[in-house]
Enzyme design. Structure first.
Site, mmCIF file in Angstrom:
data_model
loop_
_atom_site.group_PDB
_atom_site.id
_atom_site.type_symbol
_atom_site.label_atom_id
_atom_site.label_comp_id
_atom_site.label_asym_id
_atom_site.label_seq_id
_atom_site.Cartn_x
_atom_site.Cartn_y
_atom_site.Cartn_z
ATOM 1 N N GLN A 85 0.838 -1.191 0.000
ATOM 2 C CA GLN A 85 0.000 0.000 0.000
ATOM 3 C C GLN A 85 0.880 1.251 0.000
ATOM 4 O O GLN A 85 1.122 1.877 1.021
ATOM 5 C CB GLN A 85 -0.943 -0.024 1.214
ATOM 6 C CG GLN A 85 -1.965 1.107 1.256
ATOM 7 C CD GLN A 85 -3.088 0.944 0.260
ATOM 8 O OE1 GLN A 85 -2.991 0.184 -0.691
ATOM 9 N NE2 GLN A 85 -4.175 1.658 0.473
ATOM 10 N N HIS A 106 -1.887 -4.192 0.602
ATOM 11 C CA HIS A 106 -1.844 -4.568 -0.807
ATOM 12 C C HIS A 106 -2.496 -3.406 -1.540
ATOM 13 O O HIS A 106 -3.638 -3.043 -1.230
ATOM 14 C CB HIS A 106 -2.620 -5.875 -1.034
ATOM 15 C CG HIS A 106 -2.428 -6.453 -2.410
ATOM 16 N ND1 HIS A 106 -2.908 -7.701 -2.760
ATOM 17 C CD2 HIS A 106 -1.815 -5.973 -3.519
ATOM 18 C CE1 HIS A 106 -2.605 -7.955 -4.012
ATOM 19 N NE2 HIS A 106 -1.937 -6.910 -4.492
ATOM 20 N N LEU A 107 -1.794 -2.790 -2.486
ATOM 21 C CA LEU A 107 -2.210 -1.526 -3.077
ATOM 22 C C LEU A 107 -3.660 -1.569 -3.571
ATOM 23 O O LEU A 107 -4.028 -2.420 -4.378
ATOM 24 C CB LEU A 107 -1.281 -1.155 -4.239
ATOM 25 C CG LEU A 107 -1.588 0.180 -4.928
ATOM 26 C CD1 LEU A 107 -1.537 1.345 -3.948
ATOM 27 C CD2 LEU A 107 -0.633 0.412 -6.087
ATOM 28 N N HIS A 108 -4.455 -0.628 -3.077
ATOM 29 C CA HIS A 108 -5.848 -0.553 -3.496
ATOM 30 C C HIS A 108 -6.417 0.824 -3.199
ATOM 31 O O HIS A 108 -5.976 1.524 -2.297
ATOM 32 C CB HIS A 108 -6.696 -1.617 -2.792
ATOM 33 C CG HIS A 108 -6.811 -1.430 -1.305
ATOM 34 N ND1 HIS A 108 -5.759 -1.682 -0.441
ATOM 35 C CD2 HIS A 108 -7.841 -0.991 -0.525
ATOM 36 C CE1 HIS A 108 -6.144 -1.423 0.801
ATOM 37 N NE2 HIS A 108 -7.391 -0.992 0.787
ATOM 38 N N PHE A 109 -7.421 1.196 -3.990
ATOM 39 C CA PHE A 109 -8.249 2.368 -3.757
ATOM 40 C C PHE A 109 -9.665 1.875 -3.488
ATOM 41 O O PHE A 109 -10.058 0.803 -3.953
ATOM 42 C CB PHE A 109 -8.258 3.289 -4.986
ATOM 43 C CG PHE A 109 -6.916 3.885 -5.325
ATOM 44 C CD1 PHE A 109 -6.594 5.183 -4.960
ATOM 45 C CD2 PHE A 109 -5.973 3.138 -6.032
ATOM 46 C CE1 PHE A 109 -5.356 5.724 -5.274
ATOM 47 C CE2 PHE A 109 -4.734 3.675 -6.351
ATOM 48 C CZ PHE A 109 -4.421 4.978 -5.969
#
Length: 431
Positions: free
Chosen positions: A196, A233-236
């Site tokens: 993230q 964990h990369l998220h929008f």
């Protein structure tokens, strides 16, 4: 009009079909299953011209297709399948009386059923840990579609397209612990297992999603680690709420800049709002705006400053909030009264949509309570000044001593109110 497609109920996110399974058999988003899968594909338009045309297997979407027919309809479809942990549309919602009109929602089940945080809250940058929960472990039944840049000046939709193993896919999936109607996750390059943290490509992807939705009531948000992101964990995140957020109504002051910004991006500071923050808008292109804000976010990450981002006005206006609530919690500087509410102020709460866990807090909610909670989130004036210096250094701007008396929010809400009439009333969940 939005409709719910009736399909057999899925009892488990990893329920297998009768056919022989591919990959690990769980039909997940990992390297074992995703590259050999087919998913719906939305290819959004590029700014540059391209000679490539649409495929005979694609649809040229109508103006409201992305939000109404794709995001919201498919979200309702997953609700009919029983994939959510609770029915968020049954949650009570009200506008708190007061000047800013904070929005309160009673969601008694979310904190009990939401996945707990599994990492340190005092480090904004932490390495990805495959042993902890991440989105590669999600079942594909939770995915609505892939969201990829197309090669055309128009957007196209494909009902089914092979994922393949060449380009790591961006996916849009439901949030199984939703805050609001249409709550989804945008997961950039899911197979790369990015932690993230921001990068320019991913932030531009989020702005393109807001632009494709084309509605002032569909916002995207980002929470950094240390600012109540719960998954590294990369998220929008994004959802639909047919009301202006309080922060969107707050007055702003343009920050005068020495010289001229080549990007055309204007930077303002929030006024008369409980959380200090910056507002970015304009730019010669969407990429110009995205690059400025992404660079600002990266500078905060590198200086270990937690923050939240709200992407508003179809990607044309972005709010950046450095915050310190988790730090104050750890230092014992938050009152027990506020701690007892169990509210962790992330991007939605900071923007004025208060998700409350207890009926007592919902019934007694007031603007004074919202202001008191969010004031604990905000950096002090002195600390905010230092953070602004980090940001301006990162985006190569120098603040001038010139005074600009301008509130750039005027007129925005009238336009938003007019646009609201284009949406089905069933999209509104306010009680």
């Amino acid at each position: 009009m939005l409709t719910i497609k009736r399909v057999p109920t899925v009892l488990s996110n990893y329920q297998e079909e009768d056919a022989e399974p591919l990959g690990c058999g769980r039909n997940c988003l990992g390297n074992c299953c995703l590259p050999v899968s087919k998913l719906p594909l939305y290819a959004f338009k590029r700014d540059s011209t391209s000679a490539s045309g649409s495929s005979s297997n694609s649809e040229d979407p109508s103006p409201n297709f992305f939000l109404q027919s794709l995001v919201l309809r498919e979200w309702e479809d997953r609700m009919s399948q029983g994939l959510f942990r609770y029915d968020v549309t049954a949650c009570e919602t009200k506008v708190i009386p007061g000047e800013l009109g904070f929005i309160a929602q009673l969601n008694e089940g979310r904190h009990l059923k939401k996945r707990p945080t599994e990492f340190r809250v005092d480090r904004v940058l932490q390495p990805f840990d495959s042993n902890k929960f991440n989105f590669t472990k999600v079942g594909q039944e939770e995915v609505l579609f892939r969201f990829e840049a197309g090669g055309d000046t128009r957007s196209h939709f494909f009902e089914s397209a092979p994922v393949g193993a060449t380009e790591p896919p961006n996916v849009v999936a439901i949030n199984v612990s939703p805050i609001e109607y249409g709550h989804v996750l945008l997961i950039p390059r899911v197979l790369e297992c990015l932690p993230q943290r921001n990068d320019h490509e991913s932030f531009l992807l989020a702005l393109n999603m807001a632009a494709e939705a084309g509605s002032p009531y569909f916002r995207l948000g980002y929470n950094s680690l240390g600012a109540f992101a719960t998954i590294n964990h990369l998220h929008f995140q994004a959802y639909y709420l047919a009301m202006p957020f309080p922060v969107e109504k707050a007055p702003t002051r343009r920050i005068p800049i020495k010289g001229r910004s080549e990007s055309g991006v204007k930077v303002s500071e929030l006024l008369n709002y409980p959380v200090r923050g910056l507002v970015f808008k304009g730019g010669n292109t969407l990429k110009d705006l995205s690059d400025v804000v992404a660079s600002s976010c990266i500078s905060l990450e590198e200086n270990n400053i937690p923050f939240n981002v709200l992407i508003s006005d179809s990607g044309r206006r972005i709010f950046l909030f450095p915050q310190c609530y988790a730090e104050k919690q750890a230092l014992g500087q938050v009152s027990q009264e506020l701690l007892d509410t169990q509210v962790n102020p992330a991007v939605w709460e900071i923007s004025g949509h208060m998700v409350l866990k207890r009926k007592k807090d919902f019934e007694e909610a007031s603007e004074a309570y919202a202001w008191r909670l969010l004031s604990e989130v905000s950096l002090s004036e002195e600390r905010f000044r230092k953070v602004k210096a980090y940001i301006f250094d990162a985006i190569s701007l120098v603040e001038s001593e010139e005074e600009i008396d301008a509130n750039e929010n005027k007129g925005t809400l009238l336009q938003a109110s007019l646009l609201a009439t284009h949406f089905d009333e069933r999209c509104r969940v306010l009680q």
